[in-house]
Design a protein around this motif. Structure first.
Motif, PDB file in Angstrom:
ATOM      1  N   ARG A   5       0.783  -1.298  -0.017  1.00 47.18           N
ATOM      2  CA  ARG A   5      -0.323  -0.310  -0.377  1.00 47.18           C
ATOM      3  C   ARG A   5       0.901   1.207   0.007  1.00 47.18           C
ATOM      4  O   ARG A   5       0.288   2.012   0.506  1.00 47.18           O
ATOM      5  CB  ARG A   5      -0.800   0.344   1.121  1.00 47.18           C
ATOM      6  N   ARG A  10       0.848   4.439   8.612  1.00 51.46           N
ATOM      7  CA  ARG A  10      -0.261   4.915   8.128  1.00 51.46           C
ATOM      8  C   ARG A  10      -0.842   6.318   8.777  1.00 51.46           C
ATOM      9  O   ARG A  10      -1.144   5.991   9.987  1.00 51.46           O
ATOM     10  CB  ARG A  10      -1.744   3.464   8.643  1.00 51.46           C
ATOM     11  N   ILE A  37     -10.296   8.365   7.558  1.00 55.17           N
ATOM     12  CA  ILE A  37      -9.685   6.632   7.122  1.00 55.17           C
ATOM     13  C   ILE A  37      -8.736   7.230   6.503  1.00 55.17           C
ATOM     14  O   ILE A  37      -7.340   7.685   6.039  1.00 55.17           O
ATOM     15  CB  ILE A  37     -10.531   7.115   5.281  1.00 55.17           C
ATOM     16  N   SER A  38      -7.581   5.832   6.678  1.00 51.99           N
ATOM     17  CA  SER A  38      -5.686   5.826   7.343  1.00 51.99           C
ATOM     18  C   SER A  38      -6.290   5.648   5.286  1.00 51.99           C
ATOM     19  O   SER A  38      -6.072   5.220   4.080  1.00 51.99           O
ATOM     20  CB  SER A  38      -5.669   4.924   7.890  1.00 51.99           C
ATOM     21  N   ASP A  39      -3.838   6.042   5.091  1.00 57.29           N
ATOM     22  CA  ASP A  39      -3.430   5.647   4.126  1.00 57.29           C
ATOM     23  C   ASP A  39      -3.911   4.050   3.544  1.00 57.29           C
ATOM     24  O   ASP A  39      -3.491   3.298   4.713  1.00 57.29           O
ATOM     25  CB  ASP A  39      -2.228   6.334   3.845  1.00 57.29           C
ATOM     26  N   GLY A  40      -4.034   3.872   2.634  1.00 56.66           N
ATOM     27  CA  GLY A  40      -3.774   2.551   1.918  1.00 56.66           C
ATOM     28  C   GLY A  40      -5.317   1.150   2.829  1.00 56.66           C
ATOM     29  O   GLY A  40      -5.761   0.728   2.577  1.00 56.66           O
ATOM     30  N   GLU A  41      -6.697   1.705   3.179  1.00 54.90           N
ATOM     31  CA  GLU A  41      -7.127   1.114   3.597  1.00 54.90           C
ATOM     32  C   GLU A  41      -8.177   0.909   2.797  1.00 54.90           C
ATOM     33  O   GLU A  41      -8.559   2.147   1.519  1.00 54.90           O
ATOM     34  CB  GLU A  41      -7.876   2.587   4.549  1.00 54.90           C
ATOM     35  N   LEU A 173      -7.367   8.735  -2.885  1.00 53.07           N
ATOM     36  CA  LEU A 173      -8.532   8.277  -2.846  1.00 53.07           C
ATOM     37  C   LEU A 173      -9.584   8.312  -3.229  1.00 53.07           C
ATOM     38  O   LEU A 173      -9.798   8.832  -4.581  1.00 53.07           O
ATOM     39  CB  LEU A 173      -9.257   9.265  -1.367  1.00 53.07           C
ATOM     40  N   ASN A 199      -6.222  -1.483  -5.013  1.00 51.16           N
ATOM     41  CA  ASN A 199      -6.309  -1.157  -3.225  1.00 51.16           C
ATOM     42  C   ASN A 199      -5.318  -1.346  -3.064  1.00 51.16           C
ATOM     43  O   ASN A 199      -4.097  -0.803  -2.556  1.00 51.16           O
ATOM     44  CB  ASN A 199      -7.162  -1.671  -1.978  1.00 51.16           C
ATOM     45  N   THR A 204      -6.292   4.122  -1.757  1.00 58.31           N
ATOM     46  CA  THR A 204      -7.046   4.335  -0.228  1.00 58.31           C
ATOM     47  C   THR A 204      -8.647   4.028  -1.509  1.00 58.31           C
ATOM     48  O   THR A 204      -8.696   4.870  -1.999  1.00 58.31           O
ATOM     49  CB  THR A 204      -6.788   5.164   0.289  1.00 58.31           C
TER      50      THR A 204
END
Ligand SMILES: Nc1ncnc2c1ncn2[C@@H]1O[C@H](COP(=O)(O)OP(=O)(O)OP(=O)(O)O)[C@@H](O)[C@H]1O
Ligand SMILES: [Mg+2]
Length: 277
Positions: A5, A10, A37-41, A173, A199, A204
């Motif tokens: 990711r 994160r 929302i976290s980076d990569g989720e 995103l 993803n 994200t």
């Protein structure tokens, strides 16, 4: 290291706090929504008709004014910078791209022309060319049909065009409003697998769905919206196991193994206010 990711730690990518939205002064559509929302989720937002899911997305993408809506309170930031007051093109430049409800392709344009419109904010031709390669390998059917008129594609293929077009904006995103709506189960599974792969490649994802089973099967975390409020949030596995989510959301929007009678029963229960908290 070696994190697919693209980040080792994160941080919050998107953050909403106390967000209030009204339409035309009278309709209070979002009431103090807090969401991160976290980076990569992959984050899922669930809720029945009228809960405020599309309104939440409009608040993020600068599209509220086009619907006579406005943010009347709260904060909204992307990577620490406020998004309040930006117009839709600015939001895209900041790194948010949306797939709208009802997969709006330009029916008269070819697949390739549709995809090109997604890159309208970008000057870096080489990066755009790389993203064309990326989406054509994600969606081989679109590569085959790149010169076909988009309006003649199947519903599922049009949804793929809409997703590919959003990816051509080069977003950090990607947000999607009910991508499974109206699609057959096999196509829903394909779209779901596409989102997992997107993803995994580093984007994200914020996924709005009535199909809770589909959304929670790929999400890290989820939020349940009811009449403009977040009534439940947590890891996807926790939500899947929550009796209330199971009773009220698993089945709604699901097209496999749920009888019409069961759906009707659930809808009646909702209308009688069983949902309220
Ligand atoms: N342009 C508008 N003007 C006035 N009210 C609106 C407008 N758009 C939405 N609303 C109202 O705001 C509330 C939230 O609507 P919204 O479309 O965000 O819900 P949703 O969760 O996306 O529903 P659905 O699952 O049906 O798409 C509803 O009460 C709706 O009637
Ligand atoms: Mg909606």
């Amino acid at each position: 290291m070696n994190d697919h990711r693209g980040t080792t730690e994160r941080g919050a990518l998107l953050s909403l706090d106390g967000l209030e939205v009204r339409y035309g002064g009278a309709i209070h559509a979002l009431r103090g929504v807090r969401l991160e929302i976290s980076d990569g989720e992959i984050v899922a937002v669930l809720g029945t008709n009228g809960a405020g899911k599309t309104t939440l997305l409009r608040a993020l993408t600068g599209l509220l004014p086009a619907h006579k809506g406005h943010i009347t309170g709260g904060t909204l930031t992307l990577a620490g910078t406020s998004l309040l007051g930006l117009d839709p093109a600015d939001v895209v430049r900041r790194g948010i791209a949306q797939v709208m409800e009802g997969r709006r392709v330009f029916a008269e344009l070819t697949v390739e022309e549709n995809l090109r419109t997604g890159a309208f904010t970008r000057a870096d031709k080489r990066a755009v060319a790389a993203d064309f390669d990326r989406v054509y390998s994600l969606f081989p059917i679109l590569a085959e049909r790149r010169r076909a008129t988009a309006g003649y594609l199947s519903g599922g293929e049009q949804q793929m065009v809409a997703i590919a077009r959003a990816l051509l904006a080069g977003p950090r995103l990607l947000i999607l409003d009910e991508p499974s709506l109206g699609l057959a189960p096999a196509m829903v599974r394909r779209i779901r697998d596409n989102l997992t792969e997107i993803n995994r490649q580093g984007t994200t994802v914020l996924l709005v769905e009535q199909n809770a089973r589909m959304a929670l099967s790929i999400a890290d975390r989820g939020y349940v919206l009811e009449t403009g409020r977040v009534v439940l949030d947590g890891p996807a596995a926790t939500l899947l196991a929550d009796p209330e989510v199971q009773r009220l959301y698993l089945g709604i929007g699901e097209r496999e193994g749920v009888s019409i009678r069961e759906l009707a029963r659930q809808r009646r229960a909702e209308q009688q206010g069983v949902v309220s908290r």
